[in-house]
Write an enzyme that holds these catalytic residues in place. Sequence first.
Site, PDB file in Angstrom:
ATOM      1  N   TYR A  48      -0.696 133.311  42.645  1.00 36.93           N
ATOM      2  CA  TYR A  48      -1.761 132.329  42.388  1.00 36.93           C
ATOM      3  C   TYR A  48      -1.318 131.339  41.312  1.00 36.93           C
ATOM      4  CZ  TYR A  48      -6.118 130.500  40.441  1.00 36.93           C
ATOM      5  OH  TYR A  48      -7.105 129.677  39.955  1.00 36.93           O
ATOM      6  N   SER A  90      -5.104 126.290  36.335  1.00 39.53           N
ATOM      7  CA  SER A  90      -5.507 127.595  35.803  1.00 39.53           C
ATOM      8  C   SER A  90      -4.705 127.942  34.562  1.00 39.53           C
ATOM      9  CB  SER A  90      -5.287 128.671  36.870  1.00 39.53           C
ATOM     10  OG  SER A  90      -5.394 129.971  36.324  1.00 39.53           O
TER      11      SER A  90
END
Length: 335
Positions: free
Chosen positions: A152, A127
């Site tokens: 995350y 990501s």
Amino acid sequence: MSTPILVTGAAGFIGYHVAERLLAQGRQVVGVDCFTPYYDIALKEARFARLTPRNSFVPERVDLSDPAATRDLFQRHRFERVIHLAAQPGVRFVDPVPYASSNLVGFMNMLEACRHAGVRHLVYASSSSVYGANRKLPFSEHDGTEHPISLYAATKKANEMMAHSYASLFGLPSTGLRFFTVYGPWGRPDMAVYKFTHAIAEGREIQVANAGRVWRDFTYVDDIVEGILRLVERDPVADPGWNAERPDPATSAAPHRVYNIGNDSPEEVNDLIALIENALGRKANRVDVPLPPGDVLETRADVTDLRRDVGFSPSTSLRDGIDRFVRWYRGYHGA
């Protein structure tokens, strides 16, 4: 008959589109998902239902955080190439347990399964959030990523390091892909494009962080899929500029690489809202809010490495992408 490609998270947004493209190419696909309730499961079921009638698609409902179930999956199917997209998404901190279960334990189980199965190439989702507090733009794979500002992001950084260690220790070829703000048909309802569209269409207010003075490298899902499929068919190699004295998971002598996949053209959120308003023919009812914890003001991808190695970089304009998304939205919701 060729061996199937494993696509995990096949009922998810990007996983669904990857499986759909592979099937359109005549490939065999084993699609795995465990249908976690992070958002409306009905949307995941609807995606999966579009794949399951295809003769070359094998649906599997497996929780990859279960090591026995993961081993069984690899024993029942022979995979040479794996596209691992299953994960607990979202930079907004709510409950740490699903992140640890899906993104850490599940990823470890996947690495172990690929190692023992002799998989030729594991492509996995990282990501852009790993860049965290970085202020240098555009974000490059060769920049440091030691300061994630969401759990995350921390799990995705951990994935890159875990994959790199397996490449170093066991020679497991792997490639991590840092996605930048993906949107498009069948998208996630918790992300800005879908969330804003849904609220504006229903006449509800939208919360706009920092008065819309936020920039994102919005990347249309078809461009993401193209990058994934070009990369999964090639073997990861060490970057010729790798510095042995300063090893970097993005560029190392191990068969592991990391690439950005982004549009390399940040758009202001105010412009995004205007495009959605235009496509819907309705004005937004805006409420200004502070920038939430875990978010950053701007993201932008340096895609030099991607363009050099596979001859491709995302190029779909935000205007075209929003028009396509809103057409899908109207059809799906009967709006």
